[in-house]
Design a protein around this motif. Structure first.
Motif, PDB file in Angstrom:
ATOM      1  N   ARG A   1     -17.849  -1.456 -40.997  1.00  0.00           N
ATOM      2  CA  ARG A   1     -18.530  -2.591 -41.644  1.00  0.00           C
ATOM      3  C   ARG A   1     -18.581  -3.775 -40.687  1.00  0.00           C
ATOM      4  O   ARG A   1     -17.561  -4.203 -40.141  1.00  0.00           O
ATOM      5  CB  ARG A   1     -17.800  -2.993 -42.919  1.00  0.00           C
ATOM      6  N   PHE A   2     -19.788  -4.298 -40.501  1.00  0.00           N
ATOM      7  CA  PHE A   2     -20.006  -5.550 -39.779  1.00  0.00           C
ATOM      8  C   PHE A   2     -20.290  -6.639 -40.815  1.00  0.00           C
ATOM      9  O   PHE A   2     -21.142  -6.455 -41.700  1.00  0.00           O
ATOM     10  CB  PHE A   2     -21.172  -5.425 -38.798  1.00  0.00           C
ATOM     11  N   VAL A   3     -19.602  -7.769 -40.691  1.00  0.00           N
ATOM     12  CA  VAL A   3     -19.750  -8.882 -41.635  1.00  0.00           C
ATOM     13  C   VAL A   3     -20.222 -10.101 -40.859  1.00  0.00           C
ATOM     14  O   VAL A   3     -19.549 -10.553 -39.922  1.00  0.00           O
ATOM     15  CB  VAL A   3     -18.420  -9.189 -42.365  1.00  0.00           C
ATOM     16  N   ASP A   4     -21.370 -10.630 -41.262  1.00  0.00           N
ATOM     17  CA  ASP A   4     -21.972 -11.793 -40.608  1.00  0.00           C
ATOM     18  C   ASP A   4     -22.039 -12.922 -41.632  1.00  0.00           C
ATOM     19  O   ASP A   4     -22.721 -12.806 -42.655  1.00  0.00           O
ATOM     20  CB  ASP A   4     -23.359 -11.429 -40.086  1.00  0.00           C
ATOM     21  N   ASP A   5     -21.323 -14.029 -41.366  1.00  0.00           N
ATOM     22  CA  ASP A   5     -21.322 -15.196 -42.255  1.00  0.00           C
ATOM     23  C   ASP A   5     -22.114 -16.320 -41.596  1.00  0.00           C
ATOM     24  O   ASP A   5     -21.825 -16.716 -40.454  1.00  0.00           O
ATOM     25  CB  ASP A   5     -19.895 -15.673 -42.539  1.00  0.00           C
ATOM     26  N   LEU A   6     -23.099 -16.842 -42.333  1.00  0.00           N
ATOM     27  CA  LEU A   6     -23.937 -17.933 -41.846  1.00  0.00           C
ATOM     28  C   LEU A   6     -23.870 -19.096 -42.820  1.00  0.00           C
ATOM     29  O   LEU A   6     -23.929 -18.900 -44.040  1.00  0.00           O
ATOM     30  CB  LEU A   6     -25.391 -17.468 -41.695  1.00  0.00           C
ATOM     31  N   PRO A   7     -23.734 -20.334 -42.315  1.00  0.00           N
ATOM     32  CA  PRO A   7     -23.674 -21.486 -43.229  1.00  0.00           C
ATOM     33  C   PRO A   7     -25.016 -21.716 -43.905  1.00  0.00           C
ATOM     34  O   PRO A   7     -26.081 -21.568 -43.284  1.00  0.00           O
ATOM     35  CB  PRO A   7     -23.298 -22.655 -42.308  1.00  0.00           C
TER      36      PRO A   7
END
Length: 460
Positions: free
Chosen positions: A440-446
């Motif tokens: 799993r790749f998790v990308d958090d963007l504001p």
């Protein structure tokens, strides 16, 4: 002091026995001294609390305790029983009676007419005990006060002597929190001169720490200068390679269209065309990283992540129909401030990584949701997983140590490095977790607009 008071009482006991009519200490003119009789009721010269008890052959004859008003009071039978056991030949002793503790002395009559007669004289020890208690309290109080003053003075002295070490610790802590891993680094903190004076242990350590910081700063500057040269070289080389690669691809296509070649020649030309395309892709990736390193980016705008993910998922499904694709989106569009082309490249690289490094039939699921004020994109596959030893360097440039997820096409090792660089440029974070059956790749963007990401500048 207790011994002194006891000695004074013992000396006074002899005089008290004389005043009661025993021996040469009896007052002159008392006829009963010659006849062997005692007048214990006579309190003349006796201080309050004085005890006298007369025994003949161990039997009590008379007793008196001088009261505060000068009267006398007889002893109880229990008290007389205790006094009858005293030995006239022994030294004075202390006994606890019904009225308190007494210092007692038994004296036997000196004359034949007083044979078998014992006079017990005593003084209460209450005053002595009170005095000793007062001395104990005073001594304890003074000792505690002295210890308190000593402790406070010691604390002040120790803290003053350890202050340079606290400053050293603060400087070391500040240095440990600086981002020294990459980029242009300057260490602004130093041990102040007051804590770096030669001649003391703390000052010697402070001087050594300053020298170490200066050395590390110089090494980091050299490292940054070397990195800058390497990146400039890569950027320049990549830029220069674009033209000959374009020419190679153009001439290859021209030969395909205009010349008759043998099957072996066609195979060779197809190989040249394939490798030139792969080389062109590598050059483009290197140029992209170089532009990101230099901060050459477009300005952010509102990007609809829902639409962007749908488009990139559709492209991935067409290019890899042998995989199972799943998509989970929220009901409302998710808009973030970012550079749309960069986020599109992030999704393309993540989805390509998922289907190129997993066997056919693998399920790849993409989900978008709002979590803790950020837009979270997850790309999950149920493939064989990533080697745990490779996870720590998976976002490093030219990193290709993943033997568990077999790639069916050539890899430059730049795809995930580009993903991390683009996500960081858009003020986001990316992480990866993997085990057999789930990567799993998790990308958090504001979701809120902020200033340009640190280390990047808006393209002029």
């Amino acid at each position: 002091m207790s011994s002194y008071f006891t000695g004074e009482l013992d000396n006074a006991l002899g005089a008290a026995a004389g005043r009661a009519g025993l021996g040469p200490g009896a007052p002159p003119g008392r006829g009963n001294r010659q006849g062997g009789d005692f007048d214990l009721g006579n309190t003349q010269g006796q201080r309050p609390g004085t005890l006298n008890a007369l025994f003949t052959d161990g039997q009590p004859q008379d007793s008196a305790v001088v009261q505060d008003d000068g009267d006398t009071q007889a002893l109880t039978e229990d008290d007389l029983q205790i006094l009858s056991l005293l030995d006239p030949a022994a030294a004075p002793v202390e006994r606890t009676l019904s009225s308190g503790t007494y210092r007692l002395d038994a004296s036997e009559g000196p004359g034949p007419e007083q044979s078998g007669t014992v006079l017990v004289t005593g003084f209460p020890t209450a005053e002595q005990d009170r005095t000793l208690l007062s001395l104990d309290i005073t001594g304890t109080g003074l000792s505690l006060a002295g210890l308190t003053v000593t402790g406070l003075a010691g604390t002040v002295i120790i803290r003053r002597s350890l202050r340079p070490l606290e400053q050293l610790s603060a400087v070391a802590t500040s240095v440990s929190r600086l981002p020294l891993a990459s980029g242009e680094v300057e260490i602004p903190v130093r041990v102040p001169p007051a804590a770096a004076r030669p001649g003391t242990e703390g000052g010697t350590v402070g001087i050594a720490l300053n020298e170490m910081i200066n050395h590390v700063t110089g090494a980091l500057r050299e490292r940054h200068a070397s990195e800058t040269k390497v990146r400039q070289f890569v950027a320049d080389a990549s830029h220069e390679l674009r033209t000959p690669l374009t020419s190679i691809r153009g001439y290859t296509e021209l030969i395909f269209l205009s010349e008759q070649v043998s099957p072996s020649g066609r195979s060779a030309l197809e190989r040249v065309d394939s490798e030139s395309k792969r080389m062109s892709s590598l050059v483009e990736d290197l140029l992209l990283l170089a532009r990101l390193d230099e901060g050459q980016r477009e300005g952010p705008a509102d990007v609809d992540l829902s639409e962007l993910i749908v488009e990139t998922m559709s492209d991935a499904q067409v290019s890899a129909p042998d995989h199972q694709w799943k998509l989970e989106l929220p009901d409302e569009p998710v808009v973030v401030p970012a550079v749309g082309a960069e986020l599109r490249q992030v999704m393309i690289n993540l989805l390509s990584n998922a289907h190129q490094r997993t066997p056919p039939g693998t399920e790849v699921a993409t989900a978008l949701r709002i979590a803790d004020g950020s837009a979270r994109i997850t790309v999950t596959d149920d493939g064989p997983g990533i080697d745990p030893g490779f996870l720590g360097t998976i976002f490093t440039r030219f990193s290709r140590g993943d033997a568990a997820r077999t790639s069916r096409s050539g890899s430059t090792g730049l795809g995930l490095a580009i993903v991390q660089a683009l996500v960081t440029a858009n003020s986001g974070t990316i992480s990866v977790s993997s085990k057999p059956g789930e990567t799993r790749f998790v990308d958090d963007l504001p979701t809120a607009r902020s200033g340009p990401a640190p280390g990047h500048r808006k393209k002029g």
